[in-house]
Scaffold this active site. Structure first.
Site, PDB file in Angstrom:
ATOM      1  N   HIS A  16      -6.730   8.436   1.385  1.00 21.53           N
ATOM      2  CA  HIS A  16      -5.600   7.550   1.134  1.00 21.53           C
ATOM      3  C   HIS A  16      -5.540   6.409   2.162  1.00 21.53           C
ATOM      4  O   HIS A  16      -5.600   6.642   3.370  1.00 21.53           O
ATOM      5  CB  HIS A  16      -4.313   8.387   1.193  1.00 21.53           C
TER       6      HIS A  16
ATOM      7  N   ASP B  97       0.850  -1.188   0.000  1.00 17.46           N
ATOM      8  CA  ASP B  97       0.000   0.000   0.000  1.00 17.46           C
ATOM      9  C   ASP B  97       0.881   1.232   0.000  1.00 17.46           C
ATOM     10  O   ASP B  97       1.964   1.231   0.605  1.00 17.46           O
ATOM     11  CB  ASP B  97      -0.908   0.014   1.234  1.00 17.46           C
ATOM     12  N   SER B  98       0.435   2.288  -0.666  1.00 16.41           N
ATOM     13  CA  SER B  98       1.125   3.580  -0.666  1.00 16.41           C
ATOM     14  C   SER B  98       2.586   3.419  -1.070  1.00 16.41           C
ATOM     15  O   SER B  98       2.885   2.973  -2.182  1.00 16.41           O
ATOM     16  CB  SER B  98       0.972   4.248   0.694  1.00 16.41           C
ATOM     17  N   ALA B  99       3.539   3.750  -0.188  1.00 19.15           N
ATOM     18  CA  ALA B  99       4.949   3.566  -0.520  1.00 19.15           C
ATOM     19  C   ALA B  99       5.254   2.100  -0.807  1.00 19.15           C
ATOM     20  O   ALA B  99       6.107   1.783  -1.645  1.00 19.15           O
ATOM     21  CB  ALA B  99       5.824   4.068   0.622  1.00 19.15           C
TER      22      ALA B  99
END
Length: 382
Positions: free
Chosen positions: A356, A224-226
């Site tokens: 997010h 997820d994300s990074a």
């Protein structure tokens, strides 16, 4: 009158004199303490301990902020890093809610590269009761802007337990080094080493959960994300370096609200220059200025189509959230991959009205449950 009182006191027995003296002392004490309890007090929140200053009273390097990456961390000119979130840890073990068992392993003691492994209920004794086959293998990279969180923090432990239980996979959640102490590419190098460690162990051991339970022909990489950024770059690196250890191939990647950005806005991405400069500054902080904001590591749209076609997996799933600054670039990434001539499958999943990686902070949200079902279905599909 005074003489009469003195005669009366003199005639009292000794114990009575002592009692009277004690009473007088108690009355005096009450007079002293009473104002303390009656006067109202203004309560203040406890202040954090102050940094030691210089002897001359001037501000030292431990007091001066070098970079403010709130709400994640603050770095001071002394080099001290104060993380505001993502520092709690929970132990591995058996999760009562899902029956998933987890354990921690060290991959490289010198660098601190480690992982938390997850096995679904019954996964250590029997083959997958649904397909009759060994379990798909999932390598998961946590998010946190490359600077906070861990494979061992509560939100990721809860999420992996739920995902493993629902998807029926054996998972490896990677503990990679964080910036700014270890700026990029440290996280990429750790992630690549961990991915190849998984490929080796799923093929020939010695880690029994991977060797005996993992089906290397169904290898997935997710984050997820990074962590989604890492997952994409691992698939790209595998394509450029001819695959993984022992010839293993990645079946698919799952990018949950990927952290992608770039210099110029795409689609309906914000045109607020202050915000865009902020994202550019934080990226530079993460990589210590090694890579620009248009580098393919952060902006896959800067990757030529001929390079995107080297993506080393058969399918890609991208999720985006409607209130996420990264939504537009996530959608543009999926479109660019389709248009590049890459011959794999691209699946896109959208959640309206959520920020997010909302599903990590609100796992009981009905939308979170729906997205979890999508992710599990993607991983368990033949």
């Amino acid at each position: 009158m005074v003489s009469k009182i003195k005669r009366q006191l003199a005639s009292l027995p000794l114990f009575a004199k002592a009692a009277l003296l004690l009473l007088i002392l108690l009355l005096l004490l009450a007079v002293i303490l009473l104002p303390i309890f009656l006067i109202p007090h203004h309560h203040r929140a406890e202040l954090p301990p102050a940094s030691p200053g210089n002897n001359n009273g001037s501000t030292g390097p431990d007091d001066v902020v070098a970079f403010d990456f709130s709400p994640f961390l603050v770095m001071y000119k002394s080099g001290r890093v104060h993380r505001m979130d993502g520092t709690d840890r929970v132990p591995a073990g058996v999760d009562e809610a899902t029956g998933v068992t987890s354990k921690d392993v060290v991959i490289d003691g010198k660098t601190g590269l480690a992982a938390r492994l997850y096995l679904p209920r019954g996964g250590g004794k029997e083959e997958d009761p649904v397909s009759g086959a060994l379990l798909p293998v999932l390598v998961f990279y946590h998010g946190g802007a490359f600077v906070i969180e861990s494979a061992f923090t509560p939100k990721y432990h809860v999420y992996l337990n739920s995902l493993v239980a629902k998807a029926g996979v054996v998972a490896v959640s990677v503990e990679y080094r964080l910036a700014p102490e270890h700026p990029l590419p440290a996280a990429y190098e750790d992630s690549w080493r961990a991915l190849n460690w998984v490929a080796k162990n799923a093929d020939a051991g010695p880690e029994p959960w991977l060797r005996d339970r993992g089906n290397l022909s169904r290898l997935f990489v997710a984050g997820d994300s990074a962590g989604a950024n890492i997952a994409h770059n691992m698939a790209m690196r595998a394509g450029n370096e001819g695959g993984l250890a022992g010839g293993a191939a990645i079946t698919g990647i799952l990018l949950l609200d990927p952290y992608f950005w770039g210099k110029k806005p795409v689609g309906a991405e914000t045109t607020d220059q202050a915000k865009r400069r902020q994202y550019e500054a934080t990226w530079s902080f993460i990589c210590d200025g090694k890579y620009g904001i248009d580098d393919p590591l952060i902006d896959p749209l800067a990757t030529p189509a001929s390079e995107l076609r080297k993506m080393a997996c058969a399918r890609v799933a991208v999720t985006v959230s409607g209130l996420d600054d990264f939504e537009e670039r996530g959608k543009a990434y999926a479109a660019a991959l389709r248009d590049s001539g890459w011959d794999g499958e691209v699946v896109q999943y959208e959640t309206a009205g959520e920020r997010h990686v909302y599903f990590l902070d609100a796992p009981k949200n009905p939308k979170s449950a729906k997205e979890l079902a999508f992710a599990a279905g993607y991983l368990s599909r033949e």
